[in-house]
Design a protein around this motif. Structure first.
Motif, PDB file in Angstrom:
ATOM      1  N   LEU A   1       0.850  -1.187   0.153  1.00 56.86           N
ATOM      2  CA  LEU A   1      -0.053  -0.050  -0.080  1.00 56.86           C
ATOM      3  C   LEU A   1       0.922   1.361  -0.059  1.00 56.86           C
ATOM      4  CD1 LEU A   1      -2.928   1.236   0.042  1.00 56.86           C
ATOM      5  CD2 LEU A   1      -2.887   0.900   2.479  1.00 56.86           C
ATOM      6  N   VAL A   2       1.855   1.317   0.654  1.00 53.15           N
ATOM      7  CA  VAL A   2       2.827   2.457   0.625  1.00 53.15           C
ATOM      8  C   VAL A   2       3.376   2.675  -0.449  1.00 53.15           C
ATOM      9  CG1 VAL A   2       5.026   3.199   1.649  1.00 53.15           C
ATOM     10  CG2 VAL A   2       3.137   2.464   3.252  1.00 53.15           C
ATOM     11  N   SER A   3       4.050   1.610  -1.052  1.00 50.00           N
ATOM     12  CA  SER A   3       4.682   1.773  -2.570  1.00 50.00           C
ATOM     13  C   SER A   3       3.554   2.235  -3.469  1.00 50.00           C
ATOM     14  CB  SER A   3       5.090   0.208  -2.792  1.00 50.00           C
ATOM     15  OG  SER A   3       5.417   0.492  -4.163  1.00 50.00           O
ATOM     16  N   GLU A   4       2.386   1.779  -3.436  1.00 53.98           N
ATOM     17  CA  GLU A   4       1.341   2.261  -4.459  1.00 53.98           C
ATOM     18  C   GLU A   4       1.081   3.939  -4.153  1.00 53.98           C
ATOM     19  OE1 GLU A   4      -1.403   1.023  -6.413  1.00 53.98           O
ATOM     20  OE2 GLU A   4       0.122  -0.865  -6.783  1.00 53.98           O
ATOM     21  N   ILE A   5       0.928   4.299  -2.871  1.00 55.15           N
ATOM     22  CA  ILE A   5       0.551   5.607  -2.508  1.00 55.15           C
ATOM     23  C   ILE A   5       2.040   6.364  -2.950  1.00 55.15           C
ATOM     24  CG2 ILE A   5       0.492   7.494  -0.679  1.00 55.15           C
ATOM     25  CD1 ILE A   5      -1.237   4.903   0.807  1.00 55.15           C
ATOM     26  N   LYS A   6       3.088   6.068  -2.803  1.00 56.34           N
ATOM     27  CA  LYS A   6       4.251   6.626  -3.141  1.00 56.34           C
ATOM     28  C   LYS A   6       4.322   6.953  -4.616  1.00 56.34           C
ATOM     29  CE  LYS A   6       7.694   5.397   0.310  1.00 56.34           C
ATOM     30  NZ  LYS A   6       9.109   4.444   0.469  1.00 56.34           N
ATOM     31  N   GLU A   7       3.713   5.931  -5.245  1.00 55.49           N
ATOM     32  CA  GLU A   7       3.649   5.918  -6.844  1.00 55.49           C
ATOM     33  C   GLU A   7       2.642   7.168  -7.233  1.00 55.49           C
ATOM     34  OE1 GLU A   7       1.696   3.030  -9.978  1.00 55.49           O
ATOM     35  OE2 GLU A   7       3.602   2.294  -9.273  1.00 55.49           O
ATOM     36  N   GLN A   8       1.674   7.057  -6.698  1.00 51.66           N
ATOM     37  CA  GLN A   8       0.658   8.256  -7.061  1.00 51.66           C
ATOM     38  C   GLN A   8       1.111   9.692  -6.650  1.00 51.66           C
ATOM     39  OE1 GLN A   8      -2.188   7.598  -8.533  1.00 51.66           O
ATOM     40  NE2 GLN A   8      -1.762   5.485  -8.454  1.00 51.66           N
ATOM     41  N   LEU A   9       1.994   9.676  -5.541  1.00 52.09           N
ATOM     42  CA  LEU A   9       2.479  10.952  -5.093  1.00 52.09           C
ATOM     43  C   LEU A   9       3.579  11.441  -6.217  1.00 52.09           C
ATOM     44  CD1 LEU A   9       2.849  10.259  -1.261  1.00 52.09           C
ATOM     45  CD2 LEU A   9       1.203  11.982  -2.164  1.00 52.09           C
ATOM     46  N   LEU A  10       4.534  10.494  -6.730  1.00 49.01           N
ATOM     47  CA  LEU A  10       5.534  11.016  -7.534  1.00 49.01           C
ATOM     48  C   LEU A  10       5.007  11.106  -8.824  1.00 49.01           C
ATOM     49  CD1 LEU A  10       8.300   8.605  -6.091  1.00 49.01           C
ATOM     50  CD2 LEU A  10       8.113  11.140  -5.500  1.00 49.01           C
ATOM     51  N   TYR A  11       4.299  10.389  -9.400  1.00 49.02           N
ATOM     52  CA  TYR A  11       3.979  10.168 -10.693  1.00 49.02           C
ATOM     53  C   TYR A  11       2.505  10.917 -11.151  1.00 49.02           C
ATOM     54  CZ  TYR A  11       7.995   7.071 -10.237  1.00 49.02           C
ATOM     55  OH  TYR A  11       9.053   6.792  -9.878  1.00 49.02           O
ATOM     56  N   THR A  12       1.868  11.346 -10.392  1.00 47.57           N
ATOM     57  CA  THR A  12       0.660  12.080 -10.824  1.00 47.57           C
ATOM     58  C   THR A  12       0.334  13.312  -9.929  1.00 47.57           C
ATOM     59  OG1 THR A  12      -0.988  11.346  -8.973  1.00 47.57           O
ATOM     60  CG2 THR A  12      -0.246   9.611 -10.730  1.00 47.57           C
ATOM     61  N   ASP A  13      -0.675  14.132 -10.377  1.00 49.48           N
ATOM     62  CA  ASP A  13      -0.979  15.312  -9.881  1.00 49.48           C
ATOM     63  C   ASP A  13      -2.085  14.994  -8.949  1.00 49.48           C
ATOM     64  OD1 ASP A  13       0.881  16.982 -11.278  1.00 49.48           O
ATOM     65  OD2 ASP A  13      -0.299  16.790 -13.152  1.00 49.48           O
ATOM     66  N   LEU A  14      -2.524  13.894  -8.574  1.00 51.57           N
ATOM     67  CA  LEU A  14      -3.773  13.885  -7.718  1.00 51.57           C
ATOM     68  C   LEU A  14      -3.565  14.291  -6.319  1.00 51.57           C
ATOM     69  CD1 LEU A  14      -4.605   9.963  -8.334  1.00 51.57           C
ATOM     70  CD2 LEU A  14      -5.925  11.999  -9.539  1.00 51.57           C
ATOM     71  N   HIS A  15      -4.572  15.074  -5.974  1.00 55.56           N
ATOM     72  CA  HIS A  15      -4.697  15.536  -4.525  1.00 55.56           C
ATOM     73  C   HIS A  15      -4.485  14.403  -3.408  1.00 55.56           C
ATOM     74  CE1 HIS A  15      -6.432  17.697  -1.044  1.00 55.56           C
ATOM     75  NE2 HIS A  15      -5.756  18.975  -1.702  1.00 55.56           N
ATOM     76  N   ILE A  16      -4.155  14.875  -2.415  1.00 51.34           N
ATOM     77  CA  ILE A  16      -4.082  13.902  -1.227  1.00 51.34           C
ATOM     78  C   ILE A  16      -5.612  12.970  -0.905  1.00 51.34           C
ATOM     79  CG2 ILE A  16      -3.440  13.238   1.097  1.00 51.34           C
ATOM     80  CD1 ILE A  16      -1.431  14.063  -0.569  1.00 51.34           C
ATOM     81  N   SER A  17      -6.373  13.794  -0.992  1.00 53.73           N
ATOM     82  CA  SER A  17      -7.820  13.456  -0.812  1.00 53.73           C
ATOM     83  C   SER A  17      -8.373  12.523  -1.994  1.00 53.73           C
ATOM     84  CB  SER A  17      -8.844  14.547  -0.748  1.00 53.73           C
ATOM     85  OG  SER A  17      -9.022  15.235  -2.005  1.00 53.73           O
ATOM     86  N   GLU A  18      -7.845  12.804  -3.253  1.00 49.44           N
ATOM     87  CA  GLU A  18      -8.290  11.879  -4.479  1.00 49.44           C
ATOM     88  C   GLU A  18      -7.517  10.619  -4.160  1.00 49.44           C
ATOM     89  OE1 GLU A  18      -8.873  14.505  -8.432  1.00 49.44           O
ATOM     90  OE2 GLU A  18      -7.051  14.892  -7.339  1.00 49.44           O
ATOM     91  N   ILE A  19      -6.182  10.745  -3.563  1.00 48.56           N
ATOM     92  CA  ILE A  19      -5.554   9.298  -3.559  1.00 48.56           C
ATOM     93  C   ILE A  19      -6.319   8.480  -2.257  1.00 48.56           C
ATOM     94  CG2 ILE A  19      -3.207   8.286  -2.858  1.00 48.56           C
ATOM     95  CD1 ILE A  19      -1.991  10.721  -4.162  1.00 48.56           C
TER      96      ILE A  19
ATOM     97  N   TYR B   1       7.337  10.257   6.869  1.00 46.53           N
ATOM     98  CA  TYR B   1       7.116  11.676   6.103  1.00 46.53           C
ATOM     99  C   TYR B   1       5.570  11.867   6.012  1.00 46.53           C
ATOM    100  CZ  TYR B   1      11.772  11.254   4.094  1.00 46.53           C
ATOM    101  OH  TYR B   1      13.188  11.180   4.199  1.00 46.53           O
ATOM    102  N   LEU B   2       5.268  13.136   5.825  1.00 51.58           N
ATOM    103  CA  LEU B   2       3.996  13.527   5.486  1.00 51.58           C
ATOM    104  C   LEU B   2       3.735  13.118   4.238  1.00 51.58           C
ATOM    105  CD1 LEU B   2       3.447  16.864   7.481  1.00 51.58           C
ATOM    106  CD2 LEU B   2       2.184  14.504   8.062  1.00 51.58           C
ATOM    107  N   PRO B   3       2.762  13.087   3.331  1.00 49.25           N
ATOM    108  CA  PRO B   3       2.581  12.841   1.817  1.00 49.25           C
ATOM    109  C   PRO B   3       2.839  14.129   1.195  1.00 49.25           C
ATOM    110  CG  PRO B   3       0.583  12.022   3.014  1.00 49.25           C
ATOM    111  CD  PRO B   3       1.390  12.631   4.132  1.00 49.25           C
ATOM    112  N   THR B   4       2.703  15.010   1.534  1.00 54.12           N
ATOM    113  CA  THR B   4       3.122  16.486   1.022  1.00 54.12           C
ATOM    114  C   THR B   4       4.549  16.671   0.936  1.00 54.12           C
ATOM    115  OG1 THR B   4       2.524  17.800   2.890  1.00 54.12           O
ATOM    116  CG2 THR B   4       0.878  17.728   1.318  1.00 54.12           C
ATOM    117  N   ALA B   5       5.178  16.335   1.973  1.00 56.26           N
ATOM    118  CA  ALA B   5       6.700  16.256   2.325  1.00 56.26           C
ATOM    119  C   ALA B   5       7.399  15.266   1.418  1.00 56.26           C
ATOM    120  CB  ALA B   5       7.180  16.241   3.676  1.00 56.26           C
TER     121      ALA B   5
END
Length: 285
Positions: free
Chosen positions: A239-257, A279-283
């Motif tokens: 799950l962490v790996s999936e979330i990292k992928e969304q944070l790094l490679y998309t423009d999705l907002h944290i709420s969308e993720i 880390y916080l997702p934004t950081a």
């Protein structure tokens, strides 16, 4: 942020026949996508470097590319290469799952290999020349068979590929202290496949145990013996790996993720991510 990403698709009819695997050296496949922009493929890749330089970013890992390093890439894993192409010598091995799984009637085959879909260990091994040289001999045998293709060549190619993958699994497992068993622990391999498919929808141990028709104790014992981690740890790592992928490679907002991975609130995703990464997702983004 990255909005568009190249997805390279497997060329099934490259040789004038449908062959769901490909192989060659960098000289044979000079158009290989050693690109520094984010991209992925729809097939499995193993790259054997006889001469390597630079590094590879693969699923948030940085892999330094040196002589006799072997890299393992699963379908749709996002990556970026930072190499001097003129100084690269390597063999490529590509295949689609059905090239082996349909023939062996084993839909779990690629999930039995420790180096594919692994979120807990490095996705490469640094080998000694004496370890990898016999494998390069096998690769050259496959290349020769494709070059002089005969009616029974597909069977021979498949058997050589199977042998190569099992030998690599033994090397990888020994390198990272994992079980090289590929036959008896079907529960663990089935769980790994379910995780890859269902992590967006399910993150509770009981859900996976129920889907497999076993107790959570049986599931945990099987996963621990095969992969060296608990079921909860493995779920969290995926799950962490999936979330990292969304944070790094998309423009999705944290709420969308958070919605994508079925967190009831964005703050719950933030708390989960920080507790597992520091880390916080934004950081992190």
């Amino acid at each position: 942020m990255f909005s568009l990403m190249k997805v390279f698709q497997f060329l099934k009819n490259k040789y004038g026949i449908e062959l769901l695997m490909d192989i060659g050296t960098y000289k044979d496949i000079p158009g290989y996508f050693f690109e520094s922009t984010v991209h992925c493929t729809d097939f499995y890749e193993i790259v054997f470097f006889s001469k390597g330089n630079g590094y590879l970013e693969l699923d948030q890992q940085q892999i330094n590319l040196a002589d006799n390093v072997v890299v393992f890439i699963s379908p749709f894993q996002k990556r970026r290469w930072f190499v001097d192409k003129a100084g690269i010598e390597c063999h490529f091995l590509f295949f689609q799952d059905s090239f082996l799984s349909k023939f062996f009637s084993d839909k779990l085959f690629t999930f039995r290999l420790q180096y594919f879909y692994n979120k807990t260990r490095p996705l490469f091994i640094a080998t000694h020349k004496t370890q990898v040289e016999p494998l390069r001999t096998l690769l050259n045998q496959i290349i020769a068979e494709i070059s002089a293709y005969k009616p029974d060549s597909e069977h021979l190619i498949r058997s050589l590929l199977y042998y190569t993958l099992i030998q690599l699994n033994r090397l990888y497992s020994a390198c990272y202290g994992l079980s090289a068993e590929t036959e008896n622990n079907t529960i663990a391999f089935s769980f790994k496949k379910l995780l890859q498919q269902d992590i967006k929808m399910k993150r509770k141990v009981d859900e996976y145990a129920r889907q497999l028709g076993i107790s959570r104790v049986t599931l945990n014992n099987s996963v621990k013996s095969q992969f060296g981690v608990t079921v909860s740890d493995m779920i969290n790592q995926f799950l962490v790996s999936e979330i990292k992928e969304q944070l790094l490679y998309t423009d999705l907002h944290i709420s969308e993720i958070a919605d994508m991975y079925h967190f009831s609130e964005a703050c719950h995703l933030t708390r989960f991510f920080k507790s597992n990464t520091g880390y916080l997702p934004t950081a992190f983004r």
